[in-house]
Design an enzyme around this catalytic site. Sequence first.
Site, PDB file in Angstrom:
ATOM      1  CD  GLU A 117      -2.767   0.900   2.431  1.00 47.00           C
ATOM      2  OE1 GLU A 117      -3.218  -0.040   2.955  1.00 47.00           O
ATOM      3  OE2 GLU A 117      -3.076   1.972   3.183  1.00 47.00           O
ATOM      4  CD  GLU A 121      -4.557   7.479   5.170  1.00 46.16           C
ATOM      5  OE1 GLU A 121      -5.372   6.693   5.394  1.00 46.16           O
ATOM      6  OE2 GLU A 121      -3.382   7.455   5.458  1.00 46.16           O
ATOM      7  CD  GLN A 134      -1.302   9.412   8.256  1.00 51.32           C
ATOM      8  OE1 GLN A 134      -1.330   9.952   9.657  1.00 51.32           O
ATOM      9  NE2 GLN A 134      -1.834   8.291   8.158  1.00 51.32           N
ATOM     10  N   GLY A 146       3.956   1.202  10.992  1.00 45.58           N
ATOM     11  CA  GLY A 146       3.347   2.319  10.009  1.00 45.58           C
ATOM     12  C   GLY A 146       4.402   3.439   9.726  1.00 45.58           C
ATOM     13  NE  ARG A 147       9.315   1.170   6.589  1.00 41.61           N
ATOM     14  CZ  ARG A 147       9.258  -0.104   6.813  1.00 41.61           C
ATOM     15  NH1 ARG A 147       8.166  -0.579   6.822  1.00 41.61           N
ATOM     16  NH2 ARG A 147      10.348  -0.768   7.357  1.00 41.61           N
ATOM     17  CD  GLU A 148       1.453   6.111  10.810  1.00 40.73           C
ATOM     18  OE1 GLU A 148       2.729   5.514  10.994  1.00 40.73           O
ATOM     19  OE2 GLU A 148       0.449   5.636  11.122  1.00 40.73           O
ATOM     20  CD1 TRP A 212      -9.422   6.845  12.349  1.00 39.75           C
ATOM     21  CD2 TRP A 212      -7.535   7.818  11.733  1.00 39.75           C
ATOM     22  NE1 TRP A 212      -9.249   6.496  10.939  1.00 39.75           N
ATOM     23  CE2 TRP A 212      -8.164   7.180  10.472  1.00 39.75           C
ATOM     24  CE3 TRP A 212      -6.540   8.649  11.729  1.00 39.75           C
ATOM     25  CZ2 TRP A 212      -7.716   7.232   9.330  1.00 39.75           C
ATOM     26  CZ3 TRP A 212      -6.079   8.760  10.338  1.00 39.75           C
ATOM     27  CH2 TRP A 212      -6.464   8.112   9.331  1.00 39.75           C
TER      28      TRP A 212
END
Length: 339
Positions: A117, A121, A134, A146-148, A212
Site C-alpha cells: 500500500e 491521506e 499524511q 506504520g511508516r507515516e 481518529w
Amino acid sequence: MASSSSPLFFYHLLLLGSALFLTNEATALPEVPNLTTLSFDEGYTQLFGDSNLILHQDGQTVHLSLDQRTGAGFASQDLYLHGFFSASIKLPADYAAGVVVAFYMSNGDVFEKTHDELDFEFLGNIRGREWRVQTNVYGNGSTAIGREERYGLWFDPTEDYHQYSILWSNERIIFYIDNTPIREVVRTQTMGGDFPSKPMSVYATIWDGSTWATSGGRYKVNYKFAPYVAEFTGLVLHGCAVDPSNHNTTCLESNDGVYNAMMISTDQRAAMERFRKKHMTYSYCHDRIRYPTPSPECALGPETESFLTTGEARSSYRHHHGKRNGRSTVDVAQYSSVA
Ligand SMILES: *[C@@H]1O[C@H](CO)[C@@H](O)[C@H](O)[C@H]1NC(C)=O
Ligand SMILES: *[C@@H]1O[C@H](CO)[C@@H](O)[C@H](O)[C@H]1NC(C)=O
Ligand SMILES: *[C@@H]1O[C@H](CO)[C@@H](O)[C@H](O)[C@H]1NC(C)=O
C-alpha cells in the site's frame, strides 16, 4: 475486485513483466511527467457510494461526497506494477473535521495477509486551521510498522486543485505535491519485503474518520455541514497495467528503466528538504513512543529537527491500536487500508 487471482498468477506475471521490460526501449521522461490524463470511464470504476459519486460532463472530473448516509470512492479498473499515478484534488472547504479524503494504491483485496500500500491521506481540518496530509507505505503486510509522515501544506488545498502524485519504481517511491517531491523512500536491503512489490490498484475515497482523523479523534464529522465534497480531476495512470478480469497485461509504457530513471534532481531535492524542514509535523522515524528502536531505513533520511510532539505520537498510537468496530463493511476496508 480480482479476488480470484492467486499469488502464483502474479508470480508468473512478474516473470512475464520482466521479459517485456527487457525488450522495451527506455524513453526519457521529464522528472515529473505531464502525462495524458484519462477520462474516468477509461481508467476507473465506482467502488462505493452510489449517487455520492458524480461524474461531470467533461468525463474527467469526479465529485465524491460524504453525507450522513455514505462516503464514496472509485478504483482503477486495472492493477499496476510500478508507474506514475496522479490526481488533481480539491478538498472540501470550511469545517471538515473527521473527514478523510484518500488517494492511494493497494492490493489488500487480492493479498489479504501480505498486501502492499502507498497512501496520500487528507485528515480533515477544523475551520480556520489547515488540513493535514499524511503519507504512508506498507509492503507485504507490514502493518506492524506504520511508516507515516504528516505535513502541513503551503497553500489552502480547498481553494484550488493541486496535483498529488506517486512514483513507484523498482528502486524507490516518491510522493509529489504539484512539482515538489515531498518524500522519497529508497528501497534498501533491510526493508526486505516491506518495500511494495506486487501489482496494486489505485483508489480515491472520502469517508468518515471521526474516531481518529482530526487531532486523534477529538474533532468529529459534523453532518450539519454535509455534504462534504472532494473534487478529483487530471487522473493519470501510467504504469504496467494488469487487467484483473482476464489477466492480460499491457506493459507498453512500462519499461522499469523509465521509472527507475525518474530520480530527484539536485534542485528538487533542495526543495524537498525545505518542505520537510518547514512543513513536516510527524515522522515515524522520530517517534520513540511507538518505535523505541527506529527502522533501519530511518538512518538514511536527511536529518531534520525533532518534529515529534507527544500528542501526535499518542493519537497515532491510538489510531493504530484502537478498536475498529462500529463501522460499515466498506469503512472497515478503508480503515484497515490505513491501519
Ligand atoms: C501540464 O499541462 C497543462 C496543460 O497543457 C499545463 O497547463 C501545465 O502547466 C503543465 N504542467 C507541467 C508541470 O508542465
Ligand atoms: C512476504 O510475506 C510472506 C508471509 O509472511 C513471506 O512468506 C514472504 O517471504 C514475504 N515476501 C518477501 C518478499 O519478503
Ligand atoms: C486478453 O485475453 C483474452 C482472453 O484471455 C484474449 O482473447 C484477448 O485477445 C486478450 N487481449 C489482449 C489485448 O491481449
